[in-house]
Design a protein around this motif. Sequence first.
Motif, PDB file in Angstrom:
ATOM      1  N   GLY A 146       0.797  -1.225   0.000  1.00  0.00           N
ATOM      2  CA  GLY A 146       0.000   0.000   0.000  1.00  0.00           C
ATOM      3  C   GLY A 146       0.824   1.266   0.000  1.00  0.00           C
ATOM      4  O   GLY A 146       0.287   2.354  -0.205  1.00  0.00           O
ATOM      5  N   PHE A 147       2.150   1.154   0.224  1.00  0.00           N
ATOM      6  CA  PHE A 147       2.999   2.349   0.214  1.00  0.00           C
ATOM      7  C   PHE A 147       3.110   2.910  -1.214  1.00  0.00           C
ATOM      8  O   PHE A 147       3.322   2.152  -2.169  1.00  0.00           O
ATOM      9  N   PRO A 148       2.981   4.230  -1.379  1.00  0.00           N
ATOM     10  CA  PRO A 148       3.114   4.845  -2.696  1.00  0.00           C
ATOM     11  C   PRO A 148       4.579   4.841  -3.150  1.00  0.00           C
ATOM     12  O   PRO A 148       5.501   4.898  -2.335  1.00  0.00           O
ATOM     13  N   VAL A 149       4.755   4.813  -4.457  1.00  0.00           N
ATOM     14  CA  VAL A 149       6.087   4.853  -5.062  1.00  0.00           C
ATOM     15  C   VAL A 149       6.101   5.984  -6.080  1.00  0.00           C
ATOM     16  O   VAL A 149       5.221   6.061  -6.953  1.00  0.00           O
ATOM     17  N   ILE A 150       7.109   6.860  -5.985  1.00  0.00           N
ATOM     18  CA  ILE A 150       7.160   8.029  -6.846  1.00  0.00           C
ATOM     19  C   ILE A 150       8.592   8.268  -7.357  1.00  0.00           C
ATOM     20  O   ILE A 150       9.541   7.635  -6.884  1.00  0.00           O
ATOM     21  N   VAL A 151       8.711   9.164  -8.294  1.00  0.00           N
ATOM     22  CA  VAL A 151       9.986   9.708  -8.767  1.00  0.00           C
ATOM     23  C   VAL A 151       9.764  11.210  -8.959  1.00  0.00           C
ATOM     24  O   VAL A 151       8.624  11.683  -8.870  1.00  0.00           O
ATOM     25  N   PRO A 152      10.824  11.985  -9.204  1.00  0.00           N
ATOM     26  CA  PRO A 152      10.626  13.431  -9.380  1.00  0.00           C
ATOM     27  C   PRO A 152       9.628  13.788 -10.472  1.00  0.00           C
ATOM     28  O   PRO A 152       8.946  14.811 -10.383  1.00  0.00           O
ATOM     29  N   GLU A 153       9.499  12.913 -11.510  1.00  0.00           N
ATOM     30  CA  GLU A 153       8.572  13.225 -12.610  1.00  0.00           C
ATOM     31  C   GLU A 153       7.119  13.029 -12.212  1.00  0.00           C
ATOM     32  O   GLU A 153       6.229  13.678 -12.775  1.00  0.00           O
ATOM     33  N   GLY A 154       6.862  12.132 -11.266  1.00  0.00           N
ATOM     34  CA  GLY A 154       5.477  11.900 -10.869  1.00  0.00           C
ATOM     35  C   GLY A 154       5.273  10.560 -10.190  1.00  0.00           C
ATOM     36  O   GLY A 154       6.224   9.886  -9.772  1.00  0.00           O
ATOM     37  N   ILE A 155       4.000  10.140 -10.088  1.00  0.00           N
ATOM     38  CA  ILE A 155       3.637   8.890  -9.420  1.00  0.00           C
ATOM     39  C   ILE A 155       4.015   7.701 -10.297  1.00  0.00           C
ATOM     40  O   ILE A 155       3.757   7.685 -11.504  1.00  0.00           O
ATOM     41  N   VAL A 156       4.591   6.686  -9.646  1.00  0.00           N
ATOM     42  CA  VAL A 156       4.953   5.439 -10.324  1.00  0.00           C
ATOM     43  C   VAL A 156       3.884   4.374 -10.095  1.00  0.00           C
ATOM     44  O   VAL A 156       3.415   3.728 -11.025  1.00  0.00           O
ATOM     45  N   GLN A 158       2.063   1.750  -6.586  1.00  0.00           N
ATOM     46  CA  GLN A 158       2.036   1.428  -5.163  1.00  0.00           C
ATOM     47  C   GLN A 158       2.514   0.005  -4.924  1.00  0.00           C
ATOM     48  O   GLN A 158       2.400  -0.863  -5.794  1.00  0.00           O
ATOM     49  N   VAL A 159       3.080  -0.209  -3.730  1.00  0.00           N
ATOM     50  CA  VAL A 159       3.577  -1.529  -3.339  1.00  0.00           C
ATOM     51  C   VAL A 159       2.394  -2.468  -3.129  1.00  0.00           C
ATOM     52  O   VAL A 159       1.431  -2.131  -2.447  1.00  0.00           O
ATOM     53  N   ILE A 160       2.466  -3.673  -3.719  1.00  0.00           N
ATOM     54  CA  ILE A 160       1.377  -4.651  -3.552  1.00  0.00           C
ATOM     55  C   ILE A 160       1.843  -5.941  -2.881  1.00  0.00           C
ATOM     56  O   ILE A 160       1.022  -6.672  -2.320  1.00  0.00           O
ATOM     57  N   GLU A 161       3.141  -6.234  -2.945  1.00  0.00           N
ATOM     58  CA  GLU A 161       3.679  -7.423  -2.288  1.00  0.00           C
ATOM     59  C   GLU A 161       5.022  -7.079  -1.650  1.00  0.00           C
ATOM     60  O   GLU A 161       5.799  -6.322  -2.227  1.00  0.00           O
ATOM     61  N   VAL A 162       5.277  -7.682  -0.474  1.00  0.00           N
ATOM     62  CA  VAL A 162       6.515  -7.372   0.248  1.00  0.00           C
ATOM     63  C   VAL A 162       7.149  -8.659   0.759  1.00  0.00           C
ATOM     64  O   VAL A 162       6.461  -9.516   1.335  1.00  0.00           O
ATOM     65  N   SER A 163       8.447  -8.796   0.546  1.00  0.00           N
ATOM     66  CA  SER A 163       9.228  -9.861   1.179  1.00  0.00           C
ATOM     67  C   SER A 163      10.288  -9.181   2.047  1.00  0.00           C
ATOM     68  O   SER A 163      10.287  -7.955   2.191  1.00  0.00           O
ATOM     69  N   ASN A 164      11.190  -9.934   2.611  1.00  0.00           N
ATOM     70  CA  ASN A 164      12.170  -9.346   3.518  1.00  0.00           C
ATOM     71  C   ASN A 164      13.036  -8.280   2.860  1.00  0.00           C
ATOM     72  O   ASN A 164      13.280  -7.217   3.437  1.00  0.00           O
TER      73      ASN A 164
END
Length: 270
Positions: A146-156, A158-164
Amino acid sequence: MFSKKKIINLTILLFFIFNISILIFAGKERDEKHGIGSLGLEIFSRIENLFSGTSMLVSDTWNLYFNLINAQKENTDLSRQIKEYKAMETSYIELSLENKRLRALLKFSPEIDSRYIAAEVTGRDSSKWFNTIVVNRGAKSGVKAGFPVIVPEGIVGQVIEVSNNCSKVLLITDRMSGVDVLVQKSRGRGILSGTGDKNCVLKYLLRKFLIEPGDHIVSSGLDNIFPKGLRIGTVVEAKKKNAGIFQEVEVKPFVDFEKLEEVLIIFNRK
């Protein structure tokens, strides 16, 4: 059939016999004046010259051979050094470009009241059905789904799966993606969805809002995922169907997803 070695030996023998014969016949004509000792001396002199010349030829041939071997070794060493220098140059260029991108990423300070970390893109979904990337940050770094992911240009996305140690990010161009957005100029609100291609589509935007090509689309902050005001893209075309209360808008994202190498992951406060 004669081998090359036998032919060479036979040639040398014939050459030697031919020279002896010439010397003998020449000696007979001078025998009365110079005597048999003079003839023998001349024969041995010719033989000595013959072997001396052969020895020099063999010596020169060996010297040439060893020089060629040394030259070949030097060429091999030079070629290897050139390849090493080219590899070093390529690595230097890559490091220089990476440092440039990281400096730009670090200088970028999104106006949000949240913590964020940088991550490197380490993988991509190669299928045409899903638009996802993998980054080298996971649960050990505090990343959650659920964490958002971005770069200076704009929105990329969101995180949907997480491992270690890594996470999968759903890009906004994926068909399963949905971002609550605003048209920056008219303040019309809608949901931005992916098409599986390079562009996105803005749905559920009321017909009453005037939309023009080039209008900017930003996040509304109402989906509790993306902070308000983050850049997303520009309007390419707006379509109003004959019936219905909504219009459909094609949007070109600011982010070039083919060139993603580093991203920022925003830590949501919820």
